[in-house]
Design a protein around this motif. Structure first.
Motif, mmCIF file in Angstrom:
data_model
loop_
_atom_site.group_PDB
_atom_site.id
_atom_site.type_symbol
_atom_site.label_atom_id
_atom_site.label_comp_id
_atom_site.label_asym_id
_atom_site.label_seq_id
_atom_site.Cartn_x
_atom_site.Cartn_y
_atom_site.Cartn_z
ATOM 1 N N ILE A 1 3.253 7.283 2.528
ATOM 2 C CA ILE A 1 3.225 8.707 2.210
ATOM 3 C C ILE A 1 4.108 9.513 3.158
ATOM 4 N N PHE B 1 0.836 -1.197 0.000
ATOM 5 C CA PHE B 1 0.000 0.000 0.000
ATOM 6 C C PHE B 1 0.877 1.256 0.000
ATOM 7 N N PRO B 2 0.347 2.380 -0.518
ATOM 8 C CA PRO B 2 1.143 3.612 -0.583
ATOM 9 C C PRO B 2 1.681 4.017 0.785
ATOM 10 N N VAL C 1 -0.795 -0.689 7.520
ATOM 11 C CA VAL C 1 -1.961 0.135 7.179
ATOM 12 C C VAL C 1 -3.066 -0.055 8.211
ATOM 13 N N THR D 1 3.215 5.754 -4.951
ATOM 14 C CA THR D 1 4.468 5.986 -4.229
ATOM 15 C C THR D 1 5.499 4.897 -4.543
ATOM 16 N N ARG E 1 6.176 1.099 -0.657
ATOM 17 C CA ARG E 1 4.869 0.545 -0.342
ATOM 18 C C ARG E 1 5.025 -0.417 0.835
ATOM 19 N N ARG F 1 -6.431 3.195 0.643
ATOM 20 C CA ARG F 1 -5.755 2.851 1.893
ATOM 21 C C ARG F 1 -4.272 3.185 1.773
ATOM 22 N N PHE F 2 -3.672 3.635 2.872
ATOM 23 C CA PHE F 2 -2.284 4.101 2.861
ATOM 24 C C PHE F 2 -1.736 4.068 4.275
ATOM 25 N N GLU G 1 5.479 13.130 -1.165
ATOM 26 C CA GLU G 1 4.231 12.928 -1.932
ATOM 27 C C GLU G 1 3.287 14.120 -1.845
ATOM 28 N N THR H 1 -0.334 9.267 -4.649
ATOM 29 C CA THR H 1 -0.519 7.950 -4.020
ATOM 30 C C THR H 1 0.192 6.832 -4.781
#
Length: 429
Positions: free
Chosen positions: A255, A252-253, A279, A270, A273, A312-313, A259, A268
């Motif tokens: 951040i 998932f990204p 997350v 990115t 990950r 989701r991030f 960013e 997003t």
């Protein structure tokens, strides 16, 4: 396309020169001595009072054997390679970081300029550069750079089409600059004077001192209160253990402020990950909503964005999360950029190698807070300007993408230019 040729610059120019290699005494009043930094990205020369000046006698000596003239292509050949402009004939001198290419009768200056802006031209420059501590391009190598050369009627048509989109881009940039000025004015007025019930700003304190009160952070409108940030919002560290996350290329990204991109957006897609476990942990801890604000407390202090919605991030621990509770989210977002909040953040900063503000100090920030109706009025004023900036920024991006496509099509002959057809108009707002 059968009439097109590919030719080296030396075959379509009468002169390829560069600026002075000598050292010249600077004077207080004289002729501007320009360099690569003065060749702007809009294809024009840009200079001001901060640029060096040389004497009239030095200028006369420099231009006695060769002087650039209007229509010459200017090209940066030292340091930042490849920015170009069409010389307007101004009475200026140049240092060696700028080269001049004077077109022969075979090529129109306006077409040569557009060709010099192409990706193909840039790639050739890069291949021929002398890569040392400071990149440079010898004039002999510059002369070998080739361009596609259609008949002159087609050159003119191609240049006209590409210039029209350049004009649309410039108009859009001017609109963005105008709205940015309006935003700066609002930032000053609305967070120092607020607004009266009639929608007008309060008179300045010098004119109506009874409408203001002195506080720990300076003068604010009477009737406003100072609220600690943690009284009006939850301030959350997304990773209080500060342990390294588990990365995964299909995750998932992840951040950080890297960013935080233009137009107040968050990228997003990115490069880093993380696994779903990270997350889920941050989602439980931070309770992200569409009102959640990311606040940078390490490195670049005080940079903010509304966090992404619908994806989701996870966040790097250089960011903390601010979830508004008893205050308008948009009002709080804009107030975090006001002078009084940025000054507080700066004064709380610790460290030199890596400036940072602790979570506790972020919670201690004092927010000037009007009643809810005034908050809404202030946020509406800001939101209207921000919407206009985002709209024009998106339009500018679209125009730039259109130009890239047009250059690829027109400068390769992939799309035939209709000589009897008027150029397409491009939206500039």
């Amino acid at each position: 396309m059968n009439e097109w040729r590919r030719v080296a610059l030396r075959h379509v120019s009468t002169h390829i020169k560069d600026g002075t290699h000598g050292t010249h005494r600077r004077v207080e009043s004289g002729i501007p001595l320009l360099s690569a930094k003065n060749v702007g990205r809009r294809g024009r020369l840009e200079w001001d009072k901060s640029d060096d000046l040389i004497s009239e006698s030095d200028y006369a000596a420099l231009t006695s054997t060769f002087a650039p003239k209007a229509g010459d292509l200017l090209l940066t050949v030292v340091g930042s390679i490849g920015r170009s402009a069409v010389f307007d004939g101004s009475r200026v001198a140049f240092q060696r970081s700028v080269a001049f290419v004077r077109s022969s009768d075979a090529v129109l200056p306006c077409y040569l300029f557009q060709a010099s802006c192409s990706e193909d031209f840039s790639r050739q420059l890069e291949r021929r550069c002398n890569v040392t501590a400071q990149a440079g391009l010898y004039l002999g190598e510059l002369a070998k750079i080739s361009i596609p050369l259609p008949p002159k009627q087609q050159q003119q048509k191609i240049a006209t089409i590409l210039t029209s989109i350049d004009t649309a881009i410039e108009k859009t940039e001017a609109l963005i600059a105008k709205y940015e000025q309006i935003k700066a004015g609002l930032m000053h007025d609305l967070f120092t004077r607020g607004v009266l019930p009639n929608g007008q700003p309060r008179p300045p304190r010098e004119q109506a001192p009874d409408l203001y009160q002195e506080t720990a952070i300076g003068w604010i409108p009477r009737g406003w209160t100072l609220q600690r940030l943690d009284n009006v919002a939850d301030v959350i560290d997304p990773n209080p253990s500060h342990r390294n996350p588990i990365y995964h290329p299909a995750g998932f990204p992840f951040i950080s402020t890297v960013e935080f991109i233009e137009s107040d957006e968050v990228e997003t897609n990115t490069p880093r990950r993380v696994v779903e476990e990270i997350v889920e942990e941050q989602e439980r801890r931070c309770q992200f909503t569409r009102s959640s604000i990311g606040f940078s407390r390490k490195g670049t202090i005080g940079e903010i964005r509304f966090l992404p919605v619908g994806i989701r991030f996870a966040l790097l621990d250089s960011l903390c999360v601010i979830n508004p509770k008893t205050i308008s989210a948009s009002y709080l977002f804009h107030s975090l950029r006001s002078d009084c909040l940025t000054r507080q953040s700066k004064n709380m900063t610790m460290g030199q190698a890596l400036p940072q503000v602790s979570i506790g100090r972020v919670r201690d920030l004092l927010v000037p807070t009007p009643d809810s109706s005034e908050q809404i009025f202030i946020e509406n004023r800001f939101d209207a300007v921000m919407t206009a900036i985002k709209k024009q920024s998106a339009n500018e991006k679209k125009l730039r993408q259109q130009k890239i496509g047009l250059m690829q099509d027109l400068l390769t002959g992939k799309v035939e230019v209709k000589l009897n057809k008027e150029p397409t108009g491009f939206a500039d707002g």
